[in-house]
Write an enzyme that holds these catalytic residues in place. Structure first.
Site, PDB file in Angstrom:
ATOM      1  N   SER A 145       0.791  -1.237   0.000  1.00 19.39           N
ATOM      2  CA  SER A 145       0.000   0.000   0.000  1.00 19.39           C
ATOM      3  C   SER A 145       0.821   1.284   0.000  1.00 19.39           C
ATOM      4  O   SER A 145       0.247   2.375  -0.011  1.00 19.39           O
ATOM      5  CB  SER A 145      -0.963   0.004   1.193  1.00 19.39           C
ATOM      6  OG  SER A 145      -2.015  -0.899   0.950  1.00 19.39           O
ATOM      7  N   LYS A 161      -0.106   3.781  -2.557  1.00 17.02           N
ATOM      8  CA  LYS A 161      -1.142   4.814  -2.382  1.00 17.02           C
ATOM      9  C   LYS A 161      -0.568   6.227  -2.275  1.00 17.02           C
ATOM     10  O   LYS A 161      -1.302   7.209  -2.415  1.00 17.02           O
ATOM     11  CB  LYS A 161      -2.016   4.469  -1.177  1.00 17.02           C
ATOM     12  CG  LYS A 161      -2.892   3.241  -1.445  1.00 17.02           C
ATOM     13  CD  LYS A 161      -3.611   2.760  -0.201  1.00 17.02           C
ATOM     14  CE  LYS A 161      -4.495   1.561  -0.550  1.00 17.02           C
ATOM     15  NZ  LYS A 161      -4.509   0.532   0.472  1.00 17.02           N
ATOM     16  N   SER A 165      -5.632   3.083   5.114  1.00 16.62           N
ATOM     17  CA  SER A 165      -5.168   2.454   3.874  1.00 16.62           C
ATOM     18  C   SER A 165      -6.327   1.830   3.096  1.00 16.62           C
ATOM     19  O   SER A 165      -6.252   0.703   2.608  1.00 16.62           O
ATOM     20  CB  SER A 165      -4.102   1.394   4.182  1.00 16.62           C
ATOM     21  OG  SER A 165      -3.305   1.133   3.055  1.00 16.62           O
TER      22      SER A 165
END
Length: 298
Positions: free
Chosen positions: A71, A74, A132
């Site tokens: 993640s 992101k 997240s």
């Protein structure tokens, strides 16, 4: 993804471990004479640290080896959104069933967005970066990609992520997803991700979001009433355990293991870096703590 009481205990334990490590390490480094700082050993497979003000490299470990990013992807999702011309952070996005279905199908980390709710772009950025939320990532990709179908818009958004990576000189990076749940072709390096984070931190909105420990969104339901969402807690434990931490983003996954892109400022000096493929939630924070102490002592 860790949920429930057991996960909370685990995170608390991680915070205590990191705090203790930070105190010990700070003491050790504080006592060392200038220029005699010992290079730390980290469990992570890859690491990179730089002085954000001078872009001087302070530490490398397999810094240019490509690995799954989880993640931490992101960060690029947020950067692409924040780079949109005439961006209205208060524009509302209606949450689609497809986003919810995606979370279920992938057992993905979630901001627990409710289908039919209207959520602002600003709120989606918090939902993206704190818990997240892969649902928030999907909503942003759908909103800011172009095309007549959702699939086309998502593809277009991922294209923007790769174009941005090229423009930043991230030569060893490729994205094939908006959230890090890739299809085998989503990778970067500690050096590239640090470069990305340094660039993203130039945005005041990004800086505000990633240093926030907890955020409660008030969304608009289908009937027009206000829904107060459960608070989103930042997965970056350094915000509580390491003095001066200002970001940035955690990542994890079966292939990525445990990743952390981190930044802290002390006495006007900002250190920024990345660890990829560490061995646990606790260990990635310990690795980052060691590297931050080392960076500040340099």
């Amino acid at each position: 993804m860790i949920t429930g009481i057991k996960g909370t205990r685990f995170r608390r334990a991680a915070a205590v471990t990191v705090t203790t490590g930070a105190v010990l390490a700070a003491g050790a480094f504080g006592a060392a004479p200038a220029g005699a700082v010992t290079t730390p050993t980290i469990a992570a497979a890859g690491g990179y640290v730089m002085n954000n003000g001078t872009a001087k490299t302070l530490y490398t470990k397999a810094a240019d080896t490509q690995r799954s990013t989880g993640s931490t992807t992101k960060i690029m999702t947020a950067k692409v959104v924040l780079a949109q011309p005439n961006l209205n952070l208060d524009a509302k996005v209606t949450i689609q069933k497809a986003y919810s279905d995606y979370i279920v199908a992938n057992t993905a980390s979630s901001a627990h967005l409710i289908v039919g709710d209207k959520v602002t772009v600003r709120q989606l950025l918090y939902g993206l970066m704190l818990p997240s939320g892969c649902d928030a990532a999907y909503a942003l990709a759908d909103k800011f990609g172009s095309g007549s179908t959702r699939a086309a818009r998502v593809k277009s958004f991922i294209g923007k992520m790769n174009t941005t990576a090229k423009s930043l000189g991230m030569t060893k990076t490729k994205f094939d997803s908006f959230d890090g749940i890739g299809n085998g072709n989503n990778y970067s390096t500690p050096r590239d991700l640090t470069k990305l984070a340094s660039s993203a931190m130039k945005s005041a909105t990004f800086r505000t979001v990633v240093k926030t420990k907890s955020y409660t969104a008030k969304t608009v339901t289908k009937t027009g009433s206000i829904r107060t969402m459960a608070a989103w807690t930042n997965t970056n434990t350094l915000l509580s355990s390491y003095s001066g931490t200002i970001g940035v983003k955690t990542g994890s996954g079966p292939e990525a293991k445990y990743c952390l892109v981190f930044a802290a400022t002390r006495n006007g000096k900002t250190i920024i870096g990345t660890v990829l493929a560490s061995t646990s939630i606790t260990q990635r924070a310990t690795d980052a703590t060691k590297l931050l102490n080392y960076g500040f002592a340099k």
